[in-house]
Design a protein around this motif. Sequence first.
Motif, mmCIF file in Angstrom:
data_model
loop_
_atom_site.group_PDB
_atom_site.id
_atom_site.type_symbol
_atom_site.label_atom_id
_atom_site.label_comp_id
_atom_site.label_asym_id
_atom_site.label_seq_id
_atom_site.Cartn_x
_atom_site.Cartn_y
_atom_site.Cartn_z
ATOM 1 N N GLU A 38 10.214 11.698 0.931
ATOM 2 C CA GLU A 38 9.988 10.307 1.336
ATOM 3 C C GLU A 38 9.205 9.560 0.258
ATOM 4 O O GLU A 38 9.480 8.384 -0.028
ATOM 5 N N GLU A 39 8.225 10.250 -0.339
ATOM 6 C CA GLU A 39 7.443 9.628 -1.400
ATOM 7 C C GLU A 39 8.334 9.272 -2.592
ATOM 8 O O GLU A 39 8.256 8.151 -3.118
ATOM 9 N N LYS A 40 9.164 10.205 -3.020
ATOM 10 C CA LYS A 40 10.057 9.957 -4.152
ATOM 11 C C LYS A 40 11.051 8.833 -3.835
ATOM 12 O O LYS A 40 11.386 8.018 -4.709
ATOM 13 N N ASN A 41 11.511 8.788 -2.605
ATOM 14 C CA ASN A 41 12.464 7.746 -2.200
ATOM 15 C C ASN A 41 11.821 6.367 -2.292
ATOM 16 O O ASN A 41 12.431 5.413 -2.769
ATOM 17 N N VAL A 42 10.557 6.278 -1.844
ATOM 18 C CA VAL A 42 9.841 5.002 -1.908
ATOM 19 C C VAL A 42 9.583 4.607 -3.364
ATOM 20 O O VAL A 42 9.761 3.444 -3.755
ATOM 21 N N LEU A 43 9.181 5.577 -4.183
ATOM 22 C CA LEU A 43 8.863 5.294 -5.582
ATOM 23 C C LEU A 43 10.069 4.748 -6.341
ATOM 24 O O LEU A 43 9.981 3.744 -7.054
ATOM 25 N N TYR A 44 11.206 5.419 -6.198
ATOM 26 C CA TYR A 44 12.352 4.974 -6.994
ATOM 27 C C TYR A 44 12.942 3.665 -6.477
ATOM 28 O O TYR A 44 13.396 2.823 -7.257
ATOM 29 N N THR A 45 12.936 3.478 -5.140
ATOM 30 C CA THR A 45 13.512 2.230 -4.597
ATOM 31 C C THR A 45 12.637 1.032 -4.940
ATOM 32 O O THR A 45 13.145 -0.058 -5.213
ATOM 33 N N LYS A 54 13.695 2.611 -15.818
ATOM 34 C CA LYS A 54 13.088 3.818 -16.384
ATOM 35 C C LYS A 54 12.127 4.464 -15.389
ATOM 36 O O LYS A 54 12.084 5.688 -15.251
ATOM 37 N N ALA A 55 11.350 3.644 -14.700
ATOM 38 C CA ALA A 55 10.418 4.183 -13.710
ATOM 39 C C ALA A 55 11.153 4.772 -12.512
ATOM 40 O O ALA A 55 10.682 5.720 -11.871
ATOM 41 N N ALA A 56 12.324 4.220 -12.216
ATOM 42 C CA ALA A 56 13.106 4.709 -11.063
ATOM 43 C C ALA A 56 13.771 6.043 -11.366
ATOM 44 O O ALA A 56 14.018 6.852 -10.453
ATOM 45 N N LYS A 57 14.033 6.313 -12.646
ATOM 46 C CA LYS A 57 14.831 7.482 -13.017
ATOM 47 C C LYS A 57 14.181 8.809 -12.604
ATOM 48 O O LYS A 57 14.847 9.689 -12.057
ATOM 49 N N GLY A 58 12.888 8.966 -12.849
ATOM 50 C CA GLY A 58 12.224 10.243 -12.572
ATOM 51 C C GLY A 58 12.259 10.650 -11.106
ATOM 52 O O GLY A 58 12.774 11.726 -10.755
ATOM 53 N N PRO A 59 11.696 9.834 -10.195
ATOM 54 C CA PRO A 59 11.732 10.213 -8.779
ATOM 55 C C PRO A 59 13.152 10.305 -8.224
ATOM 56 O O PRO A 59 13.427 11.103 -7.323
ATOM 57 N N HIS A 60 14.045 9.512 -8.784
ATOM 58 C CA HIS A 60 15.437 9.583 -8.339
ATOM 59 C C HIS A 60 16.046 10.934 -8.723
ATOM 60 O O HIS A 60 16.763 11.554 -7.927
ATOM 61 N N GLN A 61 15.742 11.423 -9.925
ATOM 62 C CA GLN A 61 16.249 12.719 -10.344
ATOM 63 C C GLN A 61 15.704 13.837 -9.461
ATOM 64 O O GLN A 61 16.406 14.814 -9.176
#
Length: 433
Positions: A38-45, A54-61
């Motif tokens: 859930e944390e990664k989903n919030v970060l990338y969205t 670029k900031a979205a790429k890491g948590p999305h991966q």
Amino acid sequence: MKSKMMKRILLLAAIVLPYFAQAQCEGWNWPEDKAKAEEKNVLYTDALRNDNFKAAKGPHQWLLQNAPNLNTSIYINGEKIYKGLIEETKDEAQKDIYIDSLMLIYDMRIQYCDEKADVMARKAYSAYRYNVKKKGELANVLKLFDQAYELGGENVDYYMHVPYMSVVVYNKKYLDNLSDNEILNRYDKIMETVDNQIQKGGKYVDKLTDYRGTIDGLLVSVIDVDCDFVRENLAPKFKENPDDLKLAKKIFAFMLNGKCTDDPLWLEAGRVIQEKEPSYGLAKNLGLKFKASGDTQKAVSYFEMALALTEDPTQKAEMYIQMGAIKGGAAAREMYRKALSVDPTSKDAYSAIGNLYFNSFNTCKGEKDIVKDRAVFLVAYDMFQKAGNTRAMQSAKEQFPSTEEIFTYNYTKGNQITVDCWINETTTIRSRD
């Protein structure tokens, strides 16, 4: 320092997972560590919302690695992330890495979300957009379009057609890896899809209609589809299967483009099309061709067929006029009058009757009364006047009787006179001077 190839391998390795059974991505399929997901989903969205790709790429991966069937949104948004990265990146090597990653996003969506047809089309189009100018990628881009059309059938999105044909052309021009038949088979597939989509109607009909001409132009840029090509390559196939509608359409279009419509093969192809998919326009054109060749019986047959295929008054009038032109005398006038009965405003019908009268002088003259003989030009003038045909009116007026002739034969200007022969019309006596 890592090589470009190694960078691409490492980035792809960060995403690729061992294959497991396909699962639908409907709903939210949280992994065991739901809180972190859930944390990664919030970060990338959040990053994506601010176009910070670029900031979205890491948590999305991380989500792709640890929760690949989380939800379809990670693939929809993944497409946006990598397209954004591609567009804002100036370094060509890095751009290639992002393009590879975008292609992998499509592959994973197919693998984990089971959305093969739609996603394959998106993958093919993106490959076209980003890789079509790379000679080494052309064969693969073509393969993707082949797969997209095989999966999507006539439901392939309208914007795919011209790119597909363009990729075919590029493969031929730059790789020379396609035979004429392989090109024609793909052309047929594309045009059949376009025609089916036009027939269904909808808001893209005008675009699809325009695309037909573009696709034809692309074809002839790599194949010399002249009339000799048709006779050599398509005529034998048509002879073996004379009821093949698709082949008949191809022959008809190519020979029309090649301006060899006097060839019996073109007429035969048109006959097959008209028989299976009757239309006013084709029936009319076939009638005109047979009329020009002197086969009046077939011409009338097709004009009558065209009449039955339209409710438009102007079109009906045109067919009656064409049939009238084949006939003569009273029979021709009957056709022209029928034209006026369906379209009272038909100037062509009035002019046609005027010409009949004008040209009947030698047939109808009795050579005893010059005024009565020249009265055919008076009724011709009347018809030309109704047509608004000033040039023909002037020609008819020049043939009116003279004032002296009217006096000599004991007539008076302004009085009525009846034209006999087959015409049987009454008009007003006028002089040419």
